[in-house]
Scaffold this active site. Structure first.
Site, PDB file in Angstrom:
ATOM      1  N   LYS A  51      44.898  17.181 -20.713  1.00 19.49           N
ATOM      2  CA  LYS A  51      44.728  17.263 -19.257  1.00 19.49           C
ATOM      3  C   LYS A  51      43.970  16.044 -18.734  1.00 19.49           C
ATOM      4  O   LYS A  51      44.302  15.496 -17.676  1.00 19.49           O
ATOM      5  CB  LYS A  51      44.014  18.576 -18.897  1.00 19.49           C
ATOM      6  CG  LYS A  51      44.928  19.789 -19.115  1.00 19.49           C
ATOM      7  CD  LYS A  51      44.218  21.129 -19.115  1.00 19.49           C
ATOM      8  CE  LYS A  51      45.241  22.219 -19.518  1.00 19.49           C
ATOM      9  NZ  LYS A  51      44.704  23.566 -19.616  1.00 19.49           N
ATOM     10  N   GLN A  70      39.372  26.575 -19.287  1.00 16.52           N
ATOM     11  CA  GLN A  70      40.333  26.699 -20.381  1.00 16.52           C
ATOM     12  C   GLN A  70      40.218  28.075 -21.032  1.00 16.52           C
ATOM     13  O   GLN A  70      39.130  28.532 -21.373  1.00 16.52           O
ATOM     14  CB  GLN A  70      40.070  25.582 -21.416  1.00 16.52           C
ATOM     15  CG  GLN A  70      41.110  25.485 -22.504  1.00 16.52           C
ATOM     16  CD  GLN A  70      42.500  25.108 -22.007  1.00 16.52           C
ATOM     17  OE1 GLN A  70      42.642  24.397 -21.018  1.00 16.52           O
ATOM     18  NE2 GLN A  70      43.523  25.594 -22.670  1.00 16.52           N
ATOM     19  N   ASP A 130      45.307  26.607 -11.645  1.00 21.90           N
ATOM     20  CA  ASP A 130      46.105  27.377 -12.610  1.00 21.90           C
ATOM     21  C   ASP A 130      47.008  28.406 -11.916  1.00 21.90           C
ATOM     22  O   ASP A 130      47.966  28.897 -12.507  1.00 21.90           O
ATOM     23  CB  ASP A 130      45.172  28.159 -13.545  1.00 21.90           C
ATOM     24  CG  ASP A 130      44.879  27.436 -14.854  1.00 21.90           C
ATOM     25  OD1 ASP A 130      45.761  26.712 -15.340  1.00 21.90           O
ATOM     26  OD2 ASP A 130      43.771  27.632 -15.381  1.00 21.90           O
TER      27      ASP A 130
END
Ligand code: GUN
Length: 286
Positions: free
Chosen positions: A51, A95, A118
């Site tokens: 990322k 995460q 997300d």
């Protein structure tokens, strides 16, 4: 035909880099993504590194915050609240998975939905299912982009999704439905799964078991999307949920692992970060 998520994501990231290059002059800054990694699970470390690398390519500012696995839940929630209030931050990603003492649902609902790159926040999920504007979850969004780029017509097709997780199975089924496919959601307990999957013109597999989909489960000419990320127990190499060597000759298009869905997930995360940035710059409520 093998659909390369690596190539498609490289092309899309180059387009985004071009878009982002104009932001400093237009808005005075570039989008800023904050990624929080709790603990040091090797797979999570590798995802978070991916990322950061993609952010660099696109020209997005990336801050990765690492916290020890034993961080108290309250401290993590406080950190998220601070980032929610920080006007220089456009996107927040924690995460997953998290250590067991931290409630994942609590973490997800604490992230401001306007910064939820997300698309996991309950308000974003509700908006998706109610056909309201929302941040689309990265992996399902990437899958639809890959199918379209490969020239697969989704409208009118029979799609089967194996897997019913909040992150992939359920939202990808919803996006396929929105593209006017007729969708069946199957799972590891589906009775006579091969007879269901053989009906699929589009087969999406997100179950997390190496070699789960065998050639007898796939009809000739199906588009096969493999979302699995596993280690081959024999070789230790990264592999998907599909027995690629056996299924590839039957499929009209198929995604490889690695180099398929994974890069597209990260690419869509970049897109979502830009979207959250622009929404905030232009005071659009998500
Ligand atoms: N862990 C595995 N995939 C994802 C993802 O898409 N987002 C987050 N936050 N964690 C993950």
């Amino acid at each position: 035909m093998i659909i390369s998520g690596k190539e498609l994501s490289a092309k899309l990231k180059a387009e985004m880099a071009h878009q982002v290059a104009a932001f400093p002059q237009k808005y005075g800054r570039v989008p800023h993504l904050v990624v929080i990694l709790v603990g040091d699970d090797p797979a999570s470390v590798s995802y978070v590194t991916g990322k950061a690398k993609a952010s660099e390519v696109v020209g997005i500012r990336n801050t990765t915050i690492r916290k020890p696995a034993d961080i108290p839940e309250a401290e993590l929630l406080d950190l998220i609240r601070q980032l929610n209030e920080d006007d220089t931050v456009d996107g927040i990603l924690v995460q997953l998975p998290l250590p067991e003492h931290i409630r994942e649902a609590k973490v997800i609902e604490t992230i401001s939905e306007a910064k939820d790159v997300d698309g996991f926040h309950p308000l974003n999920v509700a908006a998706l299912w109610q056909k309201q504007p929302c941040v689309l979850p990265c992996t399902p969004k990437g899958i639809i982009k890959m199918l379209k780029a490969a020239g697969v017509e989704i409208k009118g097709k029979r799609a089967v999704v194996i897997g019913r997780s909040n992150i992939v199975g359920l939202p990808v089924a919803k996006l396929l439905l929105d593209e006017n496919a007729t969708v069946t959601i199957a799972h590891s307990k589906t009775v006579d799964l091969p007879s269901v999957t053989r009906q699929a013109e589009i087969l999406v597999v997100a179950i997390g078991k190496p070699g789960f989909v065998t050639a007898d489960m796939v009809s000739e000419g199906a588009a096969v999307i493999d979302v699995g990320v596993n280690r081959n127990p024999a070789t230790g190499k990264l592999c998907g949920d599909v027995d690629f060597a056996a299924v590839e000759p039957k499929a009209s298009v198929i995604t490889p692992v690695p180099g398929g869905v994974g890069p597209m997930t990260i690419c869509c995360l970049m897109e979502n970060t830009i979207e959250c940035f622009l929404n905030r710059q232009e005071n659009r409520l998500v």
